[in-house]
Structure formats: C-alpha cells, structure tokens
Design a protein around this motif. Structure first.
Motif, PDB file in Angstrom:
ATOM      1  N   THR A  51      -8.757  -3.363   8.104  1.00  0.00           N
ATOM      2  CA  THR A  51      -7.636  -2.440   8.024  1.00  0.00           C
ATOM      3  C   THR A  51      -6.329  -3.216   7.973  1.00  0.00           C
ATOM      4  OG1 THR A  51      -8.837  -0.758   9.282  1.00  0.00           O
ATOM      5  CG2 THR A  51      -6.448  -0.527   9.163  1.00  0.00           C
ATOM      6  N   ILE A  52      -5.514  -2.965   6.907  1.00  0.00           N
ATOM      7  CA  ILE A  52      -4.207  -3.601   6.766  1.00  0.00           C
ATOM      8  C   ILE A  52      -3.173  -2.523   6.434  1.00  0.00           C
ATOM      9  CG2 ILE A  52      -5.192  -5.794   6.003  1.00  0.00           C
ATOM     10  CD1 ILE A  52      -4.412  -5.047   3.155  1.00  0.00           C
ATOM     11  N   VAL A  53      -1.884  -2.873   6.529  1.00  0.00           N
ATOM     12  CA  VAL A  53      -0.812  -1.920   6.233  1.00  0.00           C
ATOM     13  C   VAL A  53      -0.080  -2.375   4.970  1.00  0.00           C
ATOM     14  CG1 VAL A  53       1.329  -0.870   7.038  1.00  0.00           C
ATOM     15  CG2 VAL A  53      -0.536  -1.301   8.656  1.00  0.00           C
ATOM     16  N   VAL A  54       0.015  -1.498   3.955  1.00  0.00           N
ATOM     17  CA  VAL A  54       0.708  -1.781   2.705  1.00  0.00           C
ATOM     18  C   VAL A  54       1.743  -0.686   2.476  1.00  0.00           C
ATOM     19  CG1 VAL A  54       0.490  -2.055   0.215  1.00  0.00           C
ATOM     20  CG2 VAL A  54      -1.311  -2.919   1.721  1.00  0.00           C
ATOM     21  N   ASN A  55       3.009  -1.084   2.342  1.00  0.00           N
ATOM     22  CA  ASN A  55       4.095  -0.122   2.128  1.00  0.00           C
ATOM     23  C   ASN A  55       4.095   0.987   3.178  1.00  0.00           C
ATOM     24  OD1 ASN A  55       4.863  -1.534  -0.194  1.00  0.00           O
ATOM     25  ND2 ASN A  55       3.454  -0.360  -1.478  1.00  0.00           N
TER      26      ASN A  55
ATOM     27  N   GLY B 113      -2.002  -4.460  -3.321  1.00  0.00           N
ATOM     28  CA  GLY B 113      -0.547  -4.563  -3.380  1.00  0.00           C
ATOM     29  C   GLY B 113       0.139  -3.241  -3.621  1.00  0.00           C
ATOM     30  N   LYS B 114      -0.321  -2.478  -4.634  1.00  0.00           N
ATOM     31  CA  LYS B 114       0.254  -1.175  -4.955  1.00  0.00           C
ATOM     32  C   LYS B 114      -0.629  -0.475  -5.977  1.00  0.00           C
ATOM     33  CE  LYS B 114       3.454  -3.742  -7.905  1.00  0.00           C
ATOM     34  NZ  LYS B 114       4.868  -4.029  -8.188  1.00  0.00           N
ATOM     35  N   CYS B 115      -0.539   0.857  -6.008  1.00  0.00           N
ATOM     36  CA  CYS B 115      -1.397   1.653  -6.879  1.00  0.00           C
ATOM     37  C   CYS B 115      -1.070   1.458  -8.356  1.00  0.00           C
ATOM     38  CB  CYS B 115      -1.290   3.140  -6.530  1.00  0.00           C
ATOM     39  SG  CYS B 115      -1.889   3.560  -4.877  1.00  0.00           S
TER      40      CYS B 115
END
Length: 300
Positions: A212-216, A260-262
C-alpha cells in the motif's frame, strides 16, 4: 561532460519529443536514440534522469512549425538540461543494432540467438514546459490520429480482451487459490487474512507482493513480482487486485498500469521502464489495454 564534447550543457532543443524514457543515464539515452531510425537528437534532464527523444536535430533551422503552430527556434538555454545530436555519437553504442533499418514507430532489439528484430511501439508527442514539466500535445491531429489508429488496430482484440477479462474476474479467486496452492497451503489463505486484518500495509502472496502506497493523496496498491510470471499473469494480478507497477524489474514485456498517474501507462522491455502519456487527458485501462475516457482499473 568533458568526456563527451558533443553534449551541449544547460541547453535543450525547442521541439516536441516523440518519446520520454526514465530513469536513464546519458549514455543509455544516446543508445535509445540510436535504436530508433527516426531519432535525430535528445534532451536530457539531469535532475529527473528523463530522456527526451527528438525527431529533429540542432541543425534543423528551417522555418518549420510545431504541432500547435508555434515557430521553432533551435537550441535554447535550459538549466539542468543537456542536448546532443545523435550523429555525433559512435554507432557502436547500439551494438548489434548499429546498422539497423527499422521503420518508424519501431525500435531495434538484438539477441545473440534470434538476431536483430524491429519491435513496434506507440508514441505521444510531448513538450518540456518552462518549469521542466512535460505535457502531451493532446489537441494535435497527429496525437488524435495515433490514438484512433491504436483503437482501430485493437478493435479486433477488444472483444477477446473483454471476454477474457470477464472470465478472469469471475474465476479470479479460484485461479489465485490454485496458484497459491502450488506454493503451499499458507499462501492460499493469505488474501483472506489480509482482508480481515485491514491495517496491514504489505501483502505477500507466493509469486508476488502487494504494498500500500499513497499517490496524489490517494492510497493505491503497488505490485512487485517475487518470481517469474508471464505478461498475461501480471495483467490478471493488476486487474484482480486493482494494482499498479512502479518498476519494470523482473517484469515481462508489455503495457501496464502505472502507479504515477492514471493518464500515463508504462511499457516494460528488458527490465527498462518507458512512460507513455495518454493523449487528450485519457486514462489507461488495463482491462481494455488502451487509453479510455474513464478507466475501470485506475482512480487516482
């Protein structure tokens, strides 16, 4: 940089780049350019280690225009950037591909057993902004045409992919249990144990690991492989666990969901990670294997 006099320090070419690859060293960046017949030069960000491949060189001073209609002005000052024309580099950097004739939208790959092959890849033109960020030329006819072409080419695969995705979704628990059983009964119940615990940050399931990590500001699940898997197995894990990849280490070649991003997906090839921005703000959907308006596999 004194070792490479062909490099222009603190400068970049004022041109769209057709491909961005990271992280790479300068020599690796030059080699990636040589592997693509359309590449004439590269810009390199020394801070982020991003490699920007260009179709033009610093010697292209004709009054051409960019995709947005703006005039080109050759090299410009840019702190932290390097620029170099690929013709000034020794061809042996490409090793077995040094005399390749691969067509546009492909790159050369050499293997001692197979020989030289040309591998297809998709491109999205990007521009380095004044603050160093990159933006895709979403409003260009070329980018839209490429997107439509990719969608058209994958139409015949879409139904098969959708049906396979439905089958994988329906049988996910059974398939996972069978795979984990080969690794021991303890792994079979790992998913259920982690679900009931709720607070665990890391999950280990036989051939892969979920973290589990946090992105944006959004909590996402990062997938790491602990054993050799096929690209189809990696895709199934991403879809089943709503996971994403941050690294291509030990990951088989293919296009995957990026942590990184969708709006960006990655292509893994021989352990290297290639960032692929979706045109027009579209989002990558692992089930469809394409950039779509609303992704079912990404929400950050």
């Amino acid at each position: 940089m004194k070792t490479y006099p062909q490099i222009n320090e603190n400068q970049k070419l004022n041109s769209e780049s057709f491909l961005v690859i990271s992280p790479l060293q300068v020599l690796q960046c030059a080699r990636e350019c040589q592997l693509r017949s359309v590449c004439s030069s590269f810009n390199y960000d020394t801070q982020t280690h991003e490699c920007f491949l260009n179709t033009e060189s610093s010697g292209d001073q004709s009054q051409t225009q960019g995709f947005g209609g703006e005039a080109r002005s050759g090299l410009e000052a840019k702190t932290g950037f390097l620029h170099s024309d690929i013709q000034s580099w020794p061809k042996n950097l490409a090793e077995g591909c040094m005399n390749h004739e691969c067509p546009v939208n492909t790159f050369c790959e050499s293997d001692l057993n197979i020989g030289v092959t040309c591998v297809e890849e998709s491109w999205t033109m990007v521009t380095v902004k004044e603050d160093g960020a990159t933006t895709s030329q979403a409003d260009t006819t070329t980018s839209q045409a490429d997107t439509l072409t990719e969608q058209a080419d994958t139409t015949s695969q879409a139904d098969t992919t959708t049906s396979q995705a439905d089958t994988l979704t329906d049988q996910a628990d059974t398939t996972t249990s069978q795979a984990d059983t080969t690794m021991g009964q303890a792994d079979t119940t790992t998913s259920q144990a982690d679900t009931t615990m709720g607070q665990a940050d890391t999950t280990t399931e036989g051939k892969f690991r979920l973290e589990t990590i946090v992105v944006n500001g959004v909590t996402v699940t990062k997938l790491e492989l602990t054993s050799t898997l096929t690209s189809a197995e990696v895709e199934k894990l991403i879809i089943t666990h709503s996971a994403c990849l941050q690294s291509c280490t030990d990951v088989p070649g293919g296009d995957y969901q990026y942590c990184g991003k969708c709006t960006t997906y990655i292509t893994c090839s021989n352990g290297a990670l290639y960032e692929r921005p979706c045109a027009g703000g579209l989002q990558w959907d692992q089930t469809a294997r394409n950039c779509v308006f609303s992704s079912s596999t990404c929400s950050y």
